[in-house]
Design a protein around this motif. Structure first.
Motif, mmCIF file in Angstrom:
data_model
loop_
_atom_site.group_PDB
_atom_site.id
_atom_site.type_symbol
_atom_site.label_atom_id
_atom_site.label_comp_id
_atom_site.label_asym_id
_atom_site.label_seq_id
_atom_site.Cartn_x
_atom_site.Cartn_y
_atom_site.Cartn_z
ATOM 1 N N LYS A 42 0.838 -1.194 0.000
ATOM 2 C CA LYS A 42 0.000 0.000 0.000
ATOM 3 C C LYS A 42 0.876 1.249 0.000
ATOM 4 O O LYS A 42 1.898 1.311 0.677
ATOM 5 C CB LYS A 42 -0.889 -0.006 1.240
ATOM 6 C CG LYS A 42 -1.849 1.152 1.345
ATOM 7 C CD LYS A 42 -2.688 1.016 2.610
ATOM 8 C CE LYS A 42 -3.650 2.150 2.774
ATOM 9 N NZ LYS A 42 -4.473 1.979 3.982
ATOM 10 N N PHE A 43 0.469 2.247 -0.793
ATOM 11 C CA PHE A 43 1.156 3.537 -0.755
ATOM 12 C C PHE A 43 0.131 4.652 -0.929
ATOM 13 O O PHE A 43 -0.975 4.430 -1.406
ATOM 14 C CB PHE A 43 2.264 3.619 -1.823
ATOM 15 C CG PHE A 43 1.770 3.546 -3.246
ATOM 16 C CD1 PHE A 43 1.456 4.697 -3.956
ATOM 17 C CD2 PHE A 43 1.625 2.317 -3.876
ATOM 18 C CE1 PHE A 43 1.003 4.626 -5.270
ATOM 19 C CE2 PHE A 43 1.170 2.238 -5.186
ATOM 20 C CZ PHE A 43 0.862 3.393 -5.886
ATOM 21 N N THR A 89 -11.920 -5.639 -10.143
ATOM 22 C CA THR A 89 -12.576 -6.945 -10.050
ATOM 23 C C THR A 89 -11.548 -8.074 -10.119
ATOM 24 O O THR A 89 -11.761 -9.130 -9.534
ATOM 25 C CB THR A 89 -13.655 -7.134 -11.146
ATOM 26 O OG1 THR A 89 -13.064 -6.901 -12.422
ATOM 27 C CG2 THR A 89 -14.816 -6.193 -10.922
ATOM 28 N N GLU A 90 -10.432 -7.868 -10.810
ATOM 29 C CA GLU A 90 -9.408 -8.916 -10.910
ATOM 30 C C GLU A 90 -8.669 -9.139 -9.591
ATOM 31 O O GLU A 90 -7.973 -10.131 -9.434
ATOM 32 C CB GLU A 90 -8.403 -8.601 -12.016
ATOM 33 C CG GLU A 90 -7.508 -7.424 -11.696
ATOM 34 C CD GLU A 90 -6.462 -7.153 -12.761
ATOM 35 O OE1 GLU A 90 -5.453 -6.517 -12.428
ATOM 36 O OE2 GLU A 90 -6.667 -7.570 -13.907
ATOM 37 N N SER A 103 -6.522 -5.071 -1.724
ATOM 38 C CA SER A 103 -6.147 -3.877 -2.478
ATOM 39 C C SER A 103 -7.362 -3.112 -3.002
ATOM 40 O O SER A 103 -8.449 -3.667 -3.173
ATOM 41 C CB SER A 103 -5.232 -4.255 -3.638
ATOM 42 O OG SER A 103 -5.942 -5.014 -4.591
ATOM 43 N N TYR A 104 -7.133 -1.826 -3.250
ATOM 44 C CA TYR A 104 -8.140 -0.922 -3.806
ATOM 45 C C TYR A 104 -7.402 0.318 -4.283
ATOM 46 O O TYR A 104 -6.201 0.446 -4.079
ATOM 47 C CB TYR A 104 -9.194 -0.548 -2.749
ATOM 48 C CG TYR A 104 -8.619 0.146 -1.529
ATOM 49 C CD1 TYR A 104 -8.451 1.535 -1.498
ATOM 50 C CD2 TYR A 104 -8.223 -0.579 -0.411
ATOM 51 C CE1 TYR A 104 -7.900 2.169 -0.387
ATOM 52 C CE2 TYR A 104 -7.679 0.050 0.694
ATOM 53 C CZ TYR A 104 -7.517 1.422 0.700
ATOM 54 O OH TYR A 104 -6.971 2.047 1.794
ATOM 55 N N PHE A 105 -8.095 1.220 -4.930
ATOM 56 C CA PHE A 105 -7.526 2.556 -5.128
ATOM 57 C C PHE A 105 -8.586 3.576 -4.779
ATOM 58 O O PHE A 105 -9.770 3.350 -4.990
ATOM 59 C CB PHE A 105 -6.892 2.752 -6.510
ATOM 60 C CG PHE A 105 -7.842 2.846 -7.676
ATOM 61 C CD1 PHE A 105 -8.158 4.072 -8.233
ATOM 62 C CD2 PHE A 105 -8.377 1.704 -8.242
ATOM 63 C CE1 PHE A 105 -9.002 4.161 -9.328
ATOM 64 C CE2 PHE A 105 -9.222 1.771 -9.337
ATOM 65 C CZ PHE A 105 -9.540 3.003 -9.882
ATOM 66 N N ALA A 120 0.692 -1.640 -4.951
ATOM 67 C CA ALA A 120 1.599 -2.124 -5.993
ATOM 68 C C ALA A 120 1.899 -3.598 -5.731
ATOM 69 O O ALA A 120 1.789 -4.081 -4.606
ATOM 70 C CB ALA A 120 2.890 -1.308 -5.991
ATOM 71 N N ASP A 121 2.290 -4.292 -6.782
ATOM 72 C CA ASP A 121 2.632 -5.716 -6.666
ATOM 73 C C ASP A 121 4.061 -5.881 -6.175
ATOM 74 O O ASP A 121 4.952 -6.221 -6.942
ATOM 75 C CB ASP A 121 2.464 -6.427 -8.016
ATOM 76 C CG ASP A 121 1.020 -6.467 -8.475
ATOM 77 O OD1 ASP A 121 0.140 -6.599 -7.611
ATOM 78 O OD2 ASP A 121 0.790 -6.379 -9.691
ATOM 79 N N GLY A 122 4.289 -5.605 -4.893
ATOM 80 C CA GLY A 122 5.617 -5.753 -4.312
ATOM 81 C C GLY A 122 6.369 -4.435 -4.238
ATOM 82 O O GLY A 122 6.058 -3.477 -4.953
ATOM 83 N N GLU A 123 7.379 -4.405 -3.366
ATOM 84 C CA GLU A 123 8.163 -3.187 -3.120
ATOM 85 C C GLU A 123 8.798 -2.616 -4.386
ATOM 86 O O GLU A 123 8.866 -1.416 -4.566
ATOM 87 C CB GLU A 123 9.276 -3.466 -2.095
ATOM 88 C CG GLU A 123 8.802 -3.610 -0.669
ATOM 89 C CD GLU A 123 8.292 -2.299 -0.076
ATOM 90 O OE1 GLU A 123 8.638 -1.214 -0.575
ATOM 91 O OE2 GLU A 123 7.520 -2.378 0.889
#
Length: 127
Positions: free
Chosen positions: A5-6, A71-72, A78-80, A101-104
């Motif tokens: 999360k960011f 939806t995926e 996660s969300y935005f 994001a998908d990882g750091e």
């Protein structure tokens, strides 16, 4: 792989009600976020060139915030989200973007993408 999360903060010289229209309506989102945006109730379809993504509106409060869930990514947290805040003293308005994001190693790239998107928003509304 766990999502990271960011949150980003962007000062924007516009009223919260005007900003909300660009963050939460299909017509507004088409101006700066995606090539085409369609809504069917709480289900939103975003189209870019050859790709299409669907998101659900999880929560929204007029002139304050809207939260989407791709939806995926139903199986994770996660969300935005776009949040609009107005400083009561200075009257400065900021948009807070929360995303995952998908990882750091993907965070910086995702942040740059949002910076470019918000620059496009600012250009669109003349802020």
């Amino acid at each position: 792989m766990s999502k990271v999360k960011f949150e980003l903060e962007f000062p924007i010289h516009a009223s919260p009600s005007m900003l909300y229209q660009y963050l939460a309506t299909p017509a507004g989102l088409e101006e700066w976020f995606a090539d085409r945006v369609n809504s069917r109730g709480k289900l939103i379809t975003f189209e870019w060139d050859d790709s299409e993504e669907e998101a659900k509106i999880i929560t929204s409060k007029s002139d304050e915030r809207i939260k989407f869930k791709w939806t995926e990514s139903e199986g994770d947290e996660s969300y935005f989200e776009f949040r609009i805040q107005k400083d009561p003293l200075t009257k400065d308005v900021v948009v807070l973007v929360t995303d995952f994001a998908d990882g750091e190693d993907e965070v910086e790239e995702a942040k740059m993408l949002w910076e470019n998107q918000i620059d496009e928003l600012k250009h669109t509304i003349g802020a």
